[in-house]
Design a protein around this motif. Sequence first.
Motif, PDB file in Angstrom:
ATOM      1  N   GLU A  93      -8.897  -3.944  -8.761  1.00 30.95           N
ATOM      2  CA  GLU A  93      -8.999  -3.873 -10.223  1.00 30.95           C
ATOM      3  C   GLU A  93      -7.965  -2.922 -10.829  1.00 30.95           C
ATOM      4  O   GLU A  93      -7.419  -3.183 -11.902  1.00 30.95           O
ATOM      5  N   ASP A  94      -7.672  -1.822 -10.108  1.00 26.46           N
ATOM      6  CA  ASP A  94      -6.749  -0.822 -10.643  1.00 26.46           C
ATOM      7  C   ASP A  94      -5.331  -1.351 -10.805  1.00 26.46           C
ATOM      8  O   ASP A  94      -4.525  -0.754 -11.508  1.00 26.46           O
ATOM      9  N   GLN A  95      -5.024  -2.453 -10.133  1.00 24.97           N
ATOM     10  CA  GLN A  95      -3.663  -2.996 -10.208  1.00 24.97           C
ATOM     11  C   GLN A  95      -3.571  -4.219 -11.129  1.00 24.97           C
ATOM     12  O   GLN A  95      -2.492  -4.764 -11.332  1.00 24.97           O
ATOM     13  N   ARG A 109     -16.138   7.665  -8.522  1.00 21.54           N
ATOM     14  CA  ARG A 109     -14.806   7.093  -8.716  1.00 21.54           C
ATOM     15  C   ARG A 109     -14.549   6.000  -7.694  1.00 21.54           C
ATOM     16  O   ARG A 109     -15.311   5.839  -6.749  1.00 21.54           O
ATOM     17  N   LYS A 110     -13.464   5.251  -7.878  1.00 19.00           N
ATOM     18  CA  LYS A 110     -13.150   4.222  -6.882  1.00 19.00           C
ATOM     19  C   LYS A 110     -12.789   4.884  -5.571  1.00 19.00           C
ATOM     20  O   LYS A 110     -12.211   5.982  -5.578  1.00 19.00           O
ATOM     21  N   MET A 111     -13.137   4.244  -4.476  1.00 16.17           N
ATOM     22  CA  MET A 111     -12.741   4.793  -3.183  1.00 16.17           C
ATOM     23  C   MET A 111     -11.221   4.845  -3.151  1.00 16.17           C
ATOM     24  O   MET A 111     -10.546   3.873  -3.480  1.00 16.17           O
ATOM     25  N   ASP A 144       0.852  -1.189   0.000  1.00 18.91           N
ATOM     26  CA  ASP A 144       0.000   0.000   0.000  1.00 18.91           C
ATOM     27  C   ASP A 144       0.885   1.235   0.000  1.00 18.91           C
ATOM     28  O   ASP A 144       1.894   1.284   0.696  1.00 18.91           O
ATOM     29  N   ARG A 145       0.480   2.215  -0.769  1.00 19.65           N
ATOM     30  CA  ARG A 145       1.243   3.469  -0.804  1.00 19.65           C
ATOM     31  C   ARG A 145       0.950   4.276   0.448  1.00 19.65           C
ATOM     32  O   ARG A 145      -0.223   4.411   0.825  1.00 19.65           O
ATOM     33  N   PRO A 146       1.988   4.836   1.077  1.00 15.09           N
ATOM     34  CA  PRO A 146       1.732   5.653   2.278  1.00 15.09           C
ATOM     35  C   PRO A 146       1.260   7.059   1.907  1.00 15.09           C
ATOM     36  O   PRO A 146       1.923   8.052   2.183  1.00 15.09           O
TER      37      PRO A 146
HETATM   38 MG    MG Z   1      -3.953   3.806  -5.901  1.00 15.96          MG
END
Ligand code: MG
Length: 330
Positions: A149-151, A193-195, A12-14
């Motif tokens: 899904e975005d990844q 949009r996506k959360m 996860d990105r910080p």
């Molecule tokens: Mg992201």
Amino acid sequence: MTGLPPVVVAGDRPTGRLHLGHLVGSLEGRRRLQDSHRSIFLVADLHALTDRRGPDPELRRHCREIVLDWMSAGLDPARATFALQSRIPEIGQLAVLLSMLCPVARAERIPTLKEAATSDALSLGLLGYPVLMAADVLLFQATDVPVGEDQESHLELVRELARRFNQTYGELFPEPRPLLSDVPRLVGTDGARKMSKSLDNAIHLSDAAEEVERRVRGMFTDPQRVRSDIPGRVEGNPVFVYHELFNADRAEVEDLKNRYRAGRVGDVEVKTRLARALNLYLEPIRQRRRQLERERTDAEAILREGTARAREAARPTLDAARERMGLLAR
Ligand code: MG
Ligand code: ATP
């Protein structure tokens, strides 16, 4: 390939606190796998730099928050390795090696980067986002990668790079399987949009009950429904999407859906009940978090310790990759 020890890598990105989208899209899958798989969970601080223009004064706090979010969602640093991506230089080294195998045109075709690709804002770093992700994943010989899904398109490139490396230089990397949850894309409170951490449309795992109420009150519903006595649409309505996923009282959900479709319930009641359901759902997570705070859990120490372990595990794979590519051992 068979007989490989199962390994899961996720990150996860910080860039903020974790939210319900992370929970249903990725964290629940990770929690299930941490008993059966060697598990590496990365705070992806290098990936956080890919769309930044300058230093983020909140970065340190976000790194700590993510560790606490993970633990309150049931991830366990005694069973999994929690590590800080930028403190594992082996990831950067493998990323350089893998970048040699990635045609620029292929990276430019990634749908999430296509938009940025036409502007001057696209850095080599952002273009290389999936290559860096490939290094995260392949360095630990991951067999499974839980992704939203975005990844998905990024992981497809990771798999291609693994295949290309194995074909060119000999078998080294397992081809990691995507682990897509039942909810690969949770919509945000804006209903559009996506959360997302950085879009101000999230309900966070660490939000207080009043904050959840406030967020739910501001949610979008059916834009066509201007009065509560006209029939409304349930399908695709974010308030009902959340009811379906997070409200354990199925009878209440069915009743609300029927009355909404018939124009016999107002948004206020639907939202009040949703806020209550969400708060019930989040309560065990909040309790664990309070416990962590009482115990003065040192998130940074957990990351340091995990990072050292991750580096040890990474070394032989990086050495093998270097050797296969014909680099000198010393
Ligand atoms: Mg992201
Ligand atoms: P940012 O806005 O900074 O990109 P983010 O909310 O998209 O933050 P990431 O750190 O980019 O979070 O994603 C971490 C993981 O969580 C990824 O595997 C991603 O696919 C998944 N994820 C993020 N948001 C959602 C969502 N709304 N629904 C399902 N999965 C999600």
